[in-house]
Motif scaffolding. Sequence first.
Motif, short mmCIF file in Angstrom:
data_model
loop_
_atom_site.label_atom_id
_atom_site.label_comp_id
_atom_site.label_asym_id
_atom_site.label_seq_id
_atom_site.Cartn_x
_atom_site.Cartn_y
_atom_site.Cartn_z
N ALA A 291 0.82 -1.21 0.00
CA ALA A 291 0.00 0.00 0.00
C ALA A 291 0.85 1.26 0.00
O ALA A 291 0.46 2.29 -0.55
N GLY A 292 2.03 1.20 0.61
CA GLY A 292 2.89 2.37 0.70
C GLY A 292 3.81 2.56 -0.49
O GLY A 292 4.52 3.57 -0.57
N ALA A 293 3.81 1.63 -1.44
CA ALA A 293 4.73 1.68 -2.56
C ALA A 293 4.20 2.55 -3.70
O ALA A 293 3.00 2.59 -3.96
N HIS A 294 5.11 3.24 -4.38
CA HIS A 294 4.77 3.92 -5.63
C HIS A 294 4.87 2.97 -6.82
O HIS A 294 4.21 3.16 -7.84
N LEU A 295 5.73 1.94 -6.67
CA LEU A 295 5.90 0.94 -7.73
C LEU A 295 6.34 -0.37 -7.09
O LEU A 295 7.16 -0.37 -6.17
N VAL A 296 5.79 -1.47 -7.58
CA VAL A 296 6.14 -2.80 -7.10
C VAL A 296 6.85 -3.56 -8.22
O VAL A 296 6.44 -3.50 -9.38
N ILE A 297 7.94 -4.25 -7.87
CA ILE A 297 8.58 -5.19 -8.78
C ILE A 297 8.50 -6.55 -8.10
O ILE A 297 8.97 -6.71 -6.97
N SER A 298 7.91 -7.54 -8.78
CA SER A 298 7.72 -8.83 -8.10
C SER A 298 7.53 -9.96 -9.09
O SER A 298 7.38 -9.75 -10.30
N ARG A 299 7.54 -11.18 -8.56
CA ARG A 299 7.07 -12.34 -9.29
C ARG A 299 5.55 -12.22 -9.45
O ARG A 299 4.95 -11.25 -8.98
N SER A 300 4.94 -13.25 -10.05
CA SER A 300 3.51 -13.14 -10.33
C SER A 300 2.74 -14.40 -9.97
O SER A 300 1.93 -14.91 -10.74
N GLY A 301 3.03 -14.91 -8.76
CA GLY A 301 2.19 -15.98 -8.23
C GLY A 301 0.77 -15.48 -8.03
O GLY A 301 0.52 -14.28 -7.95
N ALA A 302 -0.17 -16.40 -7.93
CA ALA A 302 -1.58 -16.02 -7.86
C ALA A 302 -1.88 -15.12 -6.68
O ALA A 302 -2.58 -14.10 -6.81
#
Length: 375
Positions: free
Chosen positions: A257-268
């Motif tokens: 919620a506090g992020a301007h941008l998320v970089i992550s994997r894409s599990g369900a």
Amino acid sequence: MAKGAILLAAGGTGGHLFPAEALAHELVARGWDVHLATDTRAGRYAGSFPAAAIHEIPSATIGSKNPLALIRAFWTIWRGAREAGRVIGEIGPKAVIGFGGYPTLPPVWAATRRGVPTIIHEQNAVMGRANKALAPRVTAIAGGFLPEGEGAHAGKTVATGNPVRPAVIEAAGIAYEQSGDGEPFRLLVFGGSQGAQFFSQAVPAAIALLPADMRARLTVTQQARAEDEAAVKAAYAGLGIAAEVSPFFTDMARRIAGAHLVISRSGASTVSEIAAIGRPAILVPYPHALDHDQAANAAALARAGGAEVCVQSSLSPEVLASKLTDYMRETQLCTDMAEAAKSVGKPEATRLLGDLAEAIASGQSVAQFKERMQA
């Protein structure tokens, strides 16, 4: 007085058990007795599962091409089906609901043999092998990312979404705040429950290529494997970046919620939480995921405009640095992506799945349930 029993069946990994646990809490609150059928791996995940009883059911993975291994696997599944049949006869569930993984096979198959109403919940955009085997036999299919009007089983598929944790539902109420020129830009990086080695190497290297004024704006929160933690911390310290690095964060919903941008994997679960909260994301599907389910999950969010999907093999530090530069400069793009992600999020998924479970347990068909939902 309880409404009756419902048996949930889930494989012994967090990806299968966590949505089952969310539904279990919902059903208990509605007055049902919930039982859990699972395998021996579930102990580390099932401690907070609100089950009247946990039943260990033998099962096995049908993955080997070795004839002897296949015979042993089918023998174990057959024993599991007999044990599951005994449990079903003992507790008399009004419905049996499976959440994928091979430990789902014996209980759900045994229930279909006894004429007990059944549901399978598929978290991913591509149906897993156990659920695919059960799909023709069950009463209903609940989909996290499965398209409702497509495929061989479209008539009995309901797009409920994936149940998310209460902390995610709470975080979904926090509005996205755009980062203006010269203002801090909060980047969140994580790669699943154990972090990702790829991100530990690629993200610090990409940030090192950013102009000094952009690096000065960045604050980074990054999940990294324990063996990578020290190196990642040292890399950010050398760049003068304010960073929190840890193998695990207990408040991940708040950090999303506090992020301007998320970089992550894409599990369900990851994609469901990003969408429910509504944050822009660069999704990098795990390249070795079975059935390429992570790529399909990421594509579902990208189609809505809520994420950009990047193939890991093409995501060099230079490419990632260019993308970070674009997102930090085009802050309206981030805002638009956050809104697009939120538009397809389903924070109400647990309630919808509970509604479907009660409908099927009462003898309703999927068509009747859909008519009632549309009324």
